[in-house]
Design an enzyme around this catalytic site. Structure first.
Site, short mmCIF file in Angstrom:
data_model
loop_
_atom_site.label_atom_id
_atom_site.label_comp_id
_atom_site.label_asym_id
_atom_site.label_seq_id
_atom_site.Cartn_x
_atom_site.Cartn_y
_atom_site.Cartn_z
N ARG A 52 0.86 -1.18 0.00
CA ARG A 52 0.00 0.00 0.00
C ARG A 52 0.90 1.23 0.00
NH1 ARG A 52 2.32 1.83 3.76
NH2 ARG A 52 0.88 3.58 3.74
N ALA A 54 0.63 5.03 -2.38
CA ALA A 54 0.45 5.29 -3.80
C ALA A 54 1.70 4.97 -4.65
CB ALA A 54 0.01 6.73 -4.02
N ARG A 95 -7.23 -0.90 -6.88
CA ARG A 95 -7.41 0.25 -5.98
C ARG A 95 -7.76 1.47 -6.82
NH1 ARG A 95 -4.92 0.11 -0.86
NH2 ARG A 95 -6.21 1.93 -0.40
N GLN A 200 -1.96 2.47 10.28
CA GLN A 200 -0.69 2.54 9.55
C GLN A 200 0.36 3.36 10.31
OE1 GLN A 200 -3.73 3.10 8.19
NE2 GLN A 200 -3.82 2.54 6.03
N ASP A 241 -2.35 10.46 -2.08
CA ASP A 241 -2.71 9.40 -3.02
C ASP A 241 -3.13 9.97 -4.36
OD1 ASP A 241 -3.00 6.46 -1.68
OD2 ASP A 241 -3.18 8.05 -0.19
N LYS A 252 -4.97 9.79 3.15
CA LYS A 252 -5.60 8.93 4.14
C LYS A 252 -6.60 9.70 5.00
CE LYS A 252 -4.94 5.42 4.34
NZ LYS A 252 -5.71 4.40 3.58
#
Length: 351
Positions: A52, A54, A95, A200, A241, A252
């Site tokens: 994960r 970007a 995604r 995260q 992202d 996020k």
């Protein structure tokens, strides 16, 4: 300036014609690697959040596209360029928000269409995937140096989610700036939000900073405003992202809240992302697709239910939010720094 020494973690490695991914779902408790040998396994790893971030998603997708071309050639040599599209589409759907995914697939597809239909595409496609990977490593270092130059000595910084080596091919975006500034002696304290619901910040950011010998204080997401009010933080530094043409930033969930709090308390807000994250085809953040995930991620933590099992108890679980450009002080890229981003300054970046 001190050379970067805090740079030991790698989330993606190419080993014996295999894409090896550090399974980030199991950190910090276990360091387990997942081997991918075809486009489908790469797409699954992206969708399931084995990999994960970007830039890392884009790199993984590039290798996945190379696999798609290789397997299409092996199974349908006479029409491999057409047949590889199935693998590319599977990767594209893994995604939806991270623009690096679409960027990498477009780059790989463009190359595939220039290759001879009668020749094995694997060597050239693999070389291009390696180039995507290597360019990201170099871009991380340039962004780290440019962002660190904006931070004055003795600063405290707060970061959200994970934007380091686990989210990229190398040093990291926001964490690349933090690593570089720490090595230069510009940062006195690093704070990290836990970043619910996938944690995260606590699972990944704290893990990789500890691995590189950089101390970090964790806080629950809701404590950010109080921390900023205390005066302990001079900068909030985050990744992205997707960034729209006017400088609106999708990142996020919780980034928007951090930006609002930063503006209220006079804390500067820095976004660090490669130009592959900027989508100049989208006029503003309202056009950015926002991924939603299952309610269970909010209703449970670590596999343990934390909400009542009762009728009417659900969850709203967007993965990202959009921070308006007017709340962003600076966007740092590998080709330049944009102060006070807007449509005009973002356009100049690409001139």
């Amino acid at each position: 300036m001190v050379a970067i020494s805090h740079d030991t973690v790698r989330a993606l490695e190419w080993v014996d014609d295999t894409l090896r991914l550090l399974d980030q779902r199991l950190l910090p408790g276990q360091e387990v690697y997942v081997d991918c040998n075809d486009a489908s396994s790469v797409a699954t790893a992206i969708a399931d959040m084995v990999v994960r971030g970007a830039p890392a998603i884009g790199i993984a997708a590039a290798y996945g596209a190379a696999f798609a071309a290789r397997d299409a050639w092996r199974n349908h040599a006479e029409s491999w360029q057409k047949q590889m599209m199935q693998g590319l589409e599977e990767l594209r759907c893994s995604r939806p928000t991270a623009v690096n995914l679409a960027w990498a697939l477009q780059r790989m597809h463009k190359l595939a269409m220039t290759l001879p239909a009668a020749a094995d595409p694997w060597p050239q496609m693999l070389a291009e995937a390696h180039a995507v990977h290597e360019e990201d490593v170099a871009a991380n270092r340039r962004m780290g140096r440019s962002g660190a130059a904006l931070i004055h000595s003795g600063s405290g910084v707060l970061t959200h989610c994970n934007t380091g080596s686990l989210a990229t091919g190398g040093l990291g975006t926001a964490l690349g700036v933090i690593r570089t500034a720490w090595a230069d002696g510009r940062i006195s304290r690093v704070f990290a939000d836990e970043t619910r619901p996938w944690l995260q910040g606590s699972r990944l950011t704290a893990w990789e900073l500890a691995a590189d010998g950089i101390p970090v204080d964790l806080l629950v997401d809701g404590a950010g405003a109080a921390l900023m009010r205390s005066g302990a933080v001079d900068w909030v530094i985050v990744g992205a992202d997707r960034i729209a043409a006017n400088g609106d930033v999708a990142n996020k969930i919780g980034t928007y809240s951090a930006a609002l709090c930063a503006r209220q308390h006079g804390v500067r807000f820095m976004v660090v992302a490669p130009t592959s994250t900027i989508d100049m085809q989208l006029a503003d953040g309202e056009q950015i697709p926002i991924e939603s995930r299952g309610a269970e991620e909010v209703l449970a933590a670590g596999g343990q239910r934390v909400a009542p099992v009762a009728e009417g108890v659900g969850a709203w679980n967007p993965v990202f939010d959009v921070t308006p450009a007017e709340l962003v002080d600076v966007i740092v890229t590998e080709v330049g720094v944009v102060h006070g981003p807007d449509a005009e300054s973002m356009a100049r970046l690409f001139e």
